[in-house]
Write a protein that holds these residues in place. Sequence first.
Motif, PDB file in Angstrom:
ATOM      1  N   PHE A  11       0.873  -1.337  -0.033  1.00  0.00           N
ATOM      2  CA  PHE A  11       0.057  -0.051  -0.106  1.00  0.00           C
ATOM      3  C   PHE A  11       0.831   1.233  -0.020  1.00  0.00           C
ATOM      4  N   LEU A  14       4.097   0.855   2.007  1.00  0.00           N
ATOM      5  CA  LEU A  14       4.079   0.000   3.126  1.00  0.00           C
ATOM      6  C   LEU A  14       3.846  -1.527   2.471  1.00  0.00           C
ATOM      7  N   GLY A  37      -2.073  -5.584  12.548  1.00  0.00           N
ATOM      8  CA  GLY A  37      -1.483  -4.975  11.474  1.00  0.00           C
ATOM      9  C   GLY A  37      -0.422  -5.563  10.841  1.00  0.00           C
ATOM     10  N   ALA A  38      -0.267  -6.952  11.092  1.00  0.00           N
ATOM     11  CA  ALA A  38       0.588  -8.111  10.840  1.00  0.00           C
ATOM     12  C   ALA A  38       0.538  -8.335   9.194  1.00  0.00           C
ATOM     13  N   GLY A  39      -0.790  -8.153   8.711  1.00  0.00           N
ATOM     14  CA  GLY A  39      -1.135  -8.397   7.362  1.00  0.00           C
ATOM     15  C   GLY A  39      -1.879  -9.504   7.135  1.00  0.00           C
ATOM     16  N   LYS A  40      -2.697  -9.913   8.151  1.00  0.00           N
ATOM     17  CA  LYS A  40      -3.389 -11.314   8.197  1.00  0.00           C
ATOM     18  C   LYS A  40      -4.431 -11.227   7.100  1.00  0.00           C
ATOM     19  N   THR A  41      -5.211 -10.192   7.397  1.00  0.00           N
ATOM     20  CA  THR A  41      -6.699  -9.830   6.547  1.00  0.00           C
ATOM     21  C   THR A  41      -5.968  -9.444   5.123  1.00  0.00           C
ATOM     22  N   THR A  42      -5.223  -8.728   4.997  1.00  0.00           N
ATOM     23  CA  THR A  42      -4.595  -8.350   3.391  1.00  0.00           C
ATOM     24  C   THR A  42      -4.205  -9.710   2.761  1.00  0.00           C
ATOM     25  N   TYR A  51      -7.786  -7.992  -3.447  1.00  0.00           N
ATOM     26  CA  TYR A  51      -6.656  -7.376  -3.877  1.00  0.00           C
ATOM     27  C   TYR A  51      -5.935  -8.385  -5.028  1.00  0.00           C
TER      28      TYR A  51
END
Length: 241
Positions: A11, A14, A37-42, A51
Amino acid sequence: MLAVTDARKEFGGLVAVDDVTFEIGDAEIVGLIGPNGAGKTTLFNVIAGVYRGDGGTSVEFDGTELTGAEPHSIAREGVVRTFQIVRTLDEMTVLENVVAGATFGTEPNPDRAVAEERAREALAFIGLADRAADLAGSLPIAQRKQLELARALATDPRLLLLDEIASGLTPGEIAELTDVIGRIRDERGISVFWIEHIMDAIMGTVDRIIVLDSGEKIAEGPPEEIQRDERVKAAYLGESA
Ligand SMILES: Nc1ncnc2c1ncn2[C@@H]1O[C@H](COP(=O)(O)OP(=O)(O)O)[C@@H](O)[C@H]1O
Ligand SMILES: [Mg+2]
Protein backbone atom coordinates in the motif's frame (compact mmCIF):
# COMPACT_ATOMS: atom_id res chain seq x y z
CA MET A 1 -4.87 -27.93 -2.48
CA LEU A 2 -4.06 -24.22 -1.92
CA ALA A 3 -0.53 -23.18 -2.91
CA VAL A 4 0.41 -19.57 -2.19
CA THR A 5 3.80 -18.51 -3.51
CA ASP A 6 5.49 -15.15 -2.86
CA ALA A 7 2.21 -13.44 -1.94
CA ARG A 8 2.88 -9.72 -1.82
CA LYS A 9 0.77 -6.62 -1.28
CA GLU A 10 2.03 -3.07 -0.98
CA PHE A 11 0.00 0.00 0.00
CA GLY A 12 2.08 2.95 -1.19
CA GLY A 13 5.41 2.46 0.57
CA LEU A 14 4.01 -0.01 3.12
CA VAL A 15 4.64 -3.71 2.45
CA ALA A 16 1.57 -5.23 4.13
CA VAL A 17 2.33 -8.78 2.90
CA ASP A 18 5.97 -9.52 2.14
CA ASP A 19 6.55 -12.53 -0.15
CA VAL A 20 4.68 -15.12 1.89
CA THR A 21 4.76 -18.77 0.74
CA PHE A 22 2.78 -21.70 2.18
CA GLU A 23 0.39 -24.52 1.31
CA ILE A 24 -2.86 -25.86 2.75
CA GLY A 25 -3.80 -29.50 2.23
CA ASP A 26 -7.09 -31.35 1.97
CA ALA A 27 -9.21 -31.38 5.13
CA GLU A 28 -6.59 -29.45 7.06
CA ILE A 29 -7.16 -26.59 9.51
CA VAL A 30 -4.36 -24.04 9.39
CA GLY A 31 -4.29 -21.09 11.79
CA LEU A 32 -2.93 -17.68 10.80
CA ILE A 33 -1.89 -15.55 13.76
CA GLY A 34 0.14 -12.40 14.33
CA PRO A 35 -0.03 -9.00 16.02
CA ASN A 36 -2.50 -6.34 14.86
CA GLY A 37 -1.41 -4.93 11.51
CA ALA A 38 0.72 -8.01 10.69
CA GLY A 39 -1.00 -8.40 7.31
CA LYS A 40 -3.39 -11.29 8.07
CA THR A 41 -6.55 -9.78 6.60
CA THR A 42 -4.61 -8.41 3.62
CA LEU A 43 -3.27 -11.91 2.88
CA PHE A 44 -6.88 -13.20 2.93
CA ASN A 45 -7.89 -10.44 0.55
CA VAL A 46 -5.11 -11.42 -1.85
CA ILE A 47 -6.27 -15.06 -1.78
CA ALA A 48 -9.97 -14.13 -2.14
CA GLY A 49 -9.31 -11.76 -5.05
CA VAL A 50 -10.26 -8.53 -3.24
CA TYR A 51 -6.73 -7.32 -3.98
CA ARG A 52 -4.56 -8.39 -6.84
CA GLY A 53 -1.19 -9.49 -5.43
CA ASP A 54 1.90 -7.49 -6.38
CA GLY A 55 5.20 -8.75 -7.76
CA GLY A 56 5.40 -12.47 -8.39
CA THR A 57 2.34 -13.39 -6.30
CA SER A 58 0.86 -16.75 -7.23
CA VAL A 59 -2.25 -18.27 -5.67
CA GLU A 60 -3.08 -21.71 -7.01
CA PHE A 61 -6.10 -23.72 -5.96
CA ASP A 62 -6.11 -27.34 -7.12
CA GLY A 63 -3.79 -26.39 -9.96
CA THR A 64 -5.92 -23.42 -11.10
CA GLU A 65 -4.22 -20.02 -10.95
CA LEU A 66 -6.49 -17.65 -8.99
CA THR A 67 -4.27 -14.56 -9.14
CA GLY A 68 -6.16 -11.83 -11.01
CA ALA A 69 -9.51 -13.66 -10.86
CA GLU A 70 -12.62 -11.86 -9.58
CA PRO A 71 -13.84 -12.64 -6.03
CA HIS A 72 -17.07 -14.26 -7.31
CA SER A 73 -15.22 -16.66 -9.59
CA ILE A 74 -12.82 -17.55 -6.76
CA ALA A 75 -15.87 -18.29 -4.56
CA ARG A 76 -17.22 -20.44 -7.37
CA GLU A 77 -13.97 -22.45 -7.26
CA GLY A 78 -14.86 -23.16 -3.63
CA VAL A 79 -12.72 -20.62 -1.75
CA VAL A 80 -15.14 -18.76 0.56
CA ARG A 81 -14.51 -16.30 3.37
CA THR A 82 -16.13 -14.77 6.42
CA PHE A 83 -15.41 -11.18 7.48
CA GLN A 84 -13.71 -9.75 10.56
CA ILE A 85 -16.65 -7.35 10.89
CA VAL A 86 -19.75 -9.54 10.48
CA ARG A 87 -21.71 -8.72 7.35
CA THR A 88 -25.11 -10.15 8.08
CA LEU A 89 -28.13 -8.60 6.37
CA ASP A 90 -29.87 -7.45 9.54
CA GLU A 91 -33.30 -6.69 8.04
CA MET A 92 -33.54 -10.22 6.63
CA THR A 93 -34.24 -13.42 8.51
CA VAL A 94 -31.49 -15.82 9.47
CA LEU A 95 -32.77 -18.26 6.85
CA GLU A 96 -32.79 -15.60 4.08
CA ASN A 97 -29.20 -14.69 4.94
CA VAL A 98 -28.11 -18.29 4.48
CA VAL A 99 -30.21 -18.75 1.33
CA ALA A 100 -28.26 -15.79 -0.10
CA GLY A 101 -25.05 -17.74 0.57
CA ALA A 102 -26.45 -20.89 -1.02
CA THR A 103 -27.36 -18.87 -4.11
CA PHE A 104 -23.79 -17.65 -4.63
CA GLY A 105 -22.12 -20.99 -4.12
CA THR A 106 -19.98 -23.36 -6.11
CA GLU A 107 -23.08 -24.46 -8.00
CA PRO A 108 -24.52 -21.15 -9.20
CA ASN A 109 -28.19 -20.13 -9.38
CA PRO A 110 -29.88 -23.18 -7.88
CA ASP A 111 -33.69 -23.37 -7.59
CA ARG A 112 -35.10 -21.50 -4.65
CA ALA A 113 -36.17 -24.85 -3.14
CA VAL A 114 -32.67 -26.28 -3.50
CA ALA A 115 -31.07 -23.14 -2.04
CA GLU A 116 -33.46 -23.22 0.91
CA GLU A 117 -32.82 -26.87 1.57
CA ARG A 118 -29.08 -26.25 1.56
CA ALA A 119 -29.55 -23.26 3.84
CA ARG A 120 -31.62 -25.24 6.36
CA GLU A 121 -29.08 -28.02 6.31
CA ALA A 122 -26.23 -25.56 6.99
CA LEU A 123 -28.18 -23.95 9.85
CA ALA A 124 -28.82 -27.37 11.40
CA PHE A 125 -25.13 -28.30 11.09
CA ILE A 126 -24.06 -25.07 12.81
CA GLY A 127 -26.75 -25.40 15.50
CA LEU A 128 -28.77 -22.33 14.54
CA ALA A 129 -31.89 -23.98 13.07
CA ASP A 130 -34.14 -22.75 15.88
CA ARG A 131 -33.38 -19.11 14.94
CA ALA A 132 -34.15 -19.53 11.21
CA ALA A 133 -37.22 -17.26 11.26
CA ASP A 134 -35.68 -14.50 13.42
CA LEU A 135 -34.26 -11.28 12.00
CA ALA A 136 -30.48 -11.50 11.71
CA GLY A 137 -30.20 -8.12 13.42
CA SER A 138 -31.81 -9.54 16.57
CA LEU A 139 -29.07 -12.12 17.16
CA PRO A 140 -26.40 -11.69 19.83
CA ILE A 141 -22.80 -11.55 18.57
CA ALA A 142 -22.01 -15.27 19.06
CA GLN A 143 -25.00 -16.27 16.95
CA ARG A 144 -24.15 -13.67 14.29
CA LYS A 145 -20.75 -15.34 13.98
CA GLN A 146 -22.51 -18.69 13.67
CA LEU A 147 -24.72 -17.19 11.00
CA GLU A 148 -21.68 -16.01 9.02
CA LEU A 149 -20.30 -19.51 9.24
CA ALA A 150 -23.61 -21.09 8.16
CA ARG A 151 -23.81 -18.71 5.20
CA ALA A 152 -20.29 -19.64 4.10
CA LEU A 153 -21.00 -23.35 4.59
CA ALA A 154 -24.16 -23.12 2.46
CA THR A 155 -22.01 -22.18 -0.56
CA ASP A 156 -20.62 -25.74 -0.45
CA PRO A 157 -17.02 -24.53 -0.11
CA ARG A 158 -13.82 -26.56 -0.31
CA LEU A 159 -11.70 -24.04 1.56
CA LEU A 160 -13.11 -21.71 4.22
CA LEU A 161 -11.26 -18.52 5.11
CA LEU A 162 -12.29 -17.38 8.60
CA ASP A 163 -11.27 -13.90 9.75
CA GLU A 164 -11.30 -13.57 13.56
CA ILE A 165 -14.52 -15.49 13.95
CA ALA A 166 -13.81 -16.07 17.67
CA SER A 167 -13.09 -12.45 18.59
CA GLY A 168 -15.51 -10.89 21.04
CA LEU A 169 -16.84 -14.25 22.23
CA THR A 170 -16.75 -15.78 25.72
CA PRO A 171 -14.58 -18.86 26.32
CA GLY A 172 -17.71 -21.04 26.32
CA GLU A 173 -18.89 -19.61 23.00
CA ILE A 174 -15.41 -20.06 21.52
CA ALA A 175 -15.38 -23.72 22.60
CA GLU A 176 -18.71 -24.27 20.84
CA LEU A 177 -17.48 -22.57 17.69
CA THR A 178 -14.17 -24.44 17.55
CA ASP A 179 -16.11 -27.69 17.98
CA VAL A 180 -18.22 -26.83 14.91
CA ILE A 181 -15.12 -25.88 12.90
CA GLY A 182 -13.48 -29.21 13.78
CA ARG A 183 -16.63 -30.98 12.57
CA ILE A 184 -16.56 -29.00 9.31
CA ARG A 185 -13.16 -30.57 8.66
CA ASP A 186 -13.93 -34.05 9.99
CA GLU A 187 -17.44 -34.58 8.63
CA ARG A 188 -17.30 -32.47 5.45
CA GLY A 189 -13.63 -32.78 4.49
CA ILE A 190 -13.47 -28.98 4.08
CA SER A 191 -10.15 -27.21 4.64
CA VAL A 192 -10.04 -24.15 6.87
CA PHE A 193 -7.61 -21.24 6.92
CA TRP A 194 -8.33 -19.47 10.16
CA ILE A 195 -7.13 -16.02 11.20
CA GLU A 196 -7.24 -15.36 14.91
CA HIS A 197 -5.41 -12.64 16.82
CA ILE A 198 -5.27 -14.70 20.02
CA MET A 199 -3.47 -18.03 19.68
CA ASP A 200 -5.29 -19.73 22.59
CA ALA A 201 -8.63 -19.71 20.74
CA ILE A 202 -7.35 -21.95 17.96
CA MET A 203 -4.66 -23.99 19.76
CA GLY A 204 -6.78 -27.08 20.37
CA THR A 205 -8.31 -27.26 16.89
CA VAL A 206 -5.72 -26.35 14.27
CA ASP A 207 -3.34 -28.83 12.65
CA ARG A 208 -0.70 -26.20 11.95
CA ILE A 209 -0.08 -22.51 12.58
CA ILE A 210 1.49 -19.84 10.36
CA VAL A 211 2.69 -16.64 12.06
CA LEU A 212 2.90 -13.26 10.34
CA ASP A 213 4.72 -10.22 11.69
CA SER A 214 5.08 -6.98 9.70
CA GLY A 215 3.96 -8.81 6.58
CA GLU A 216 6.54 -11.59 6.85
CA LYS A 217 6.02 -15.23 7.71
CA ILE A 218 8.19 -15.63 10.82
CA ALA A 219 7.17 -19.16 11.89
CA GLU A 220 5.17 -22.19 10.81
CA GLY A 221 4.56 -25.46 12.62
CA PRO A 222 2.38 -27.45 15.03
CA PRO A 223 0.66 -25.36 17.75
CA GLU A 224 2.87 -26.64 20.62
CA GLU A 225 5.99 -25.63 18.71
CA ILE A 226 4.64 -22.18 17.82
CA GLN A 227 3.70 -21.54 21.46
CA ARG A 228 7.33 -22.02 22.47
CA ASP A 229 8.84 -20.08 19.54
CA GLU A 230 10.93 -17.15 20.79
CA ARG A 231 10.40 -15.05 17.67
CA VAL A 232 6.64 -15.45 17.99
CA LYS A 233 6.70 -14.49 21.68
CA ALA A 234 8.80 -11.43 20.85
CA ALA A 235 6.38 -10.34 18.10
CA TYR A 236 3.44 -10.42 20.52
CA LEU A 237 5.44 -8.71 23.28
CA GLY A 238 6.37 -5.93 20.87
CA GLU A 239 2.69 -5.34 20.33
CA SER A 240 1.87 -4.63 23.97
CA ALA A 241 4.89 -2.34 24.37
N1 LIG B 1 -6.61 -0.68 2.17
C1 LIG B 1 -5.49 -0.34 2.82
N2 LIG B 1 -4.79 0.77 2.51
C2 LIG B 1 -3.66 1.10 3.14
N3 LIG B 1 -3.10 0.37 4.13
C3 LIG B 1 -3.73 -0.76 4.50
C4 LIG B 1 -4.96 -1.18 3.87
N4 LIG B 1 -5.37 -2.35 4.45
C5 LIG B 1 -4.45 -2.64 5.38
N5 LIG B 1 -3.48 -1.70 5.42
C6 LIG B 1 -2.29 -1.71 6.29
O1 LIG B 1 -1.63 -2.93 6.03
C7 LIG B 1 -1.12 -3.48 7.26
C8 LIG B 1 -1.72 -4.85 7.48
O2 LIG B 1 -3.11 -4.72 7.79
P1 LIG B 1 -4.06 -5.96 8.03
O3 LIG B 1 -3.86 -6.93 6.92
O4 LIG B 1 -5.44 -5.45 8.24
O5 LIG B 1 -3.48 -6.58 9.38
P2 LIG B 1 -4.10 -7.65 10.40
O6 LIG B 1 -5.31 -8.22 9.77
O7 LIG B 1 -3.00 -8.62 10.63
O8 LIG B 1 -4.40 -6.89 11.66
C9 LIG B 1 -1.46 -2.48 8.35
O9 LIG B 1 -0.34 -1.64 8.52
C10 LIG B 1 -2.62 -1.73 7.77
O10 LIG B 1 -2.67 -0.43 8.29
MG1 LIG C 1 -7.34 -8.32 10.40
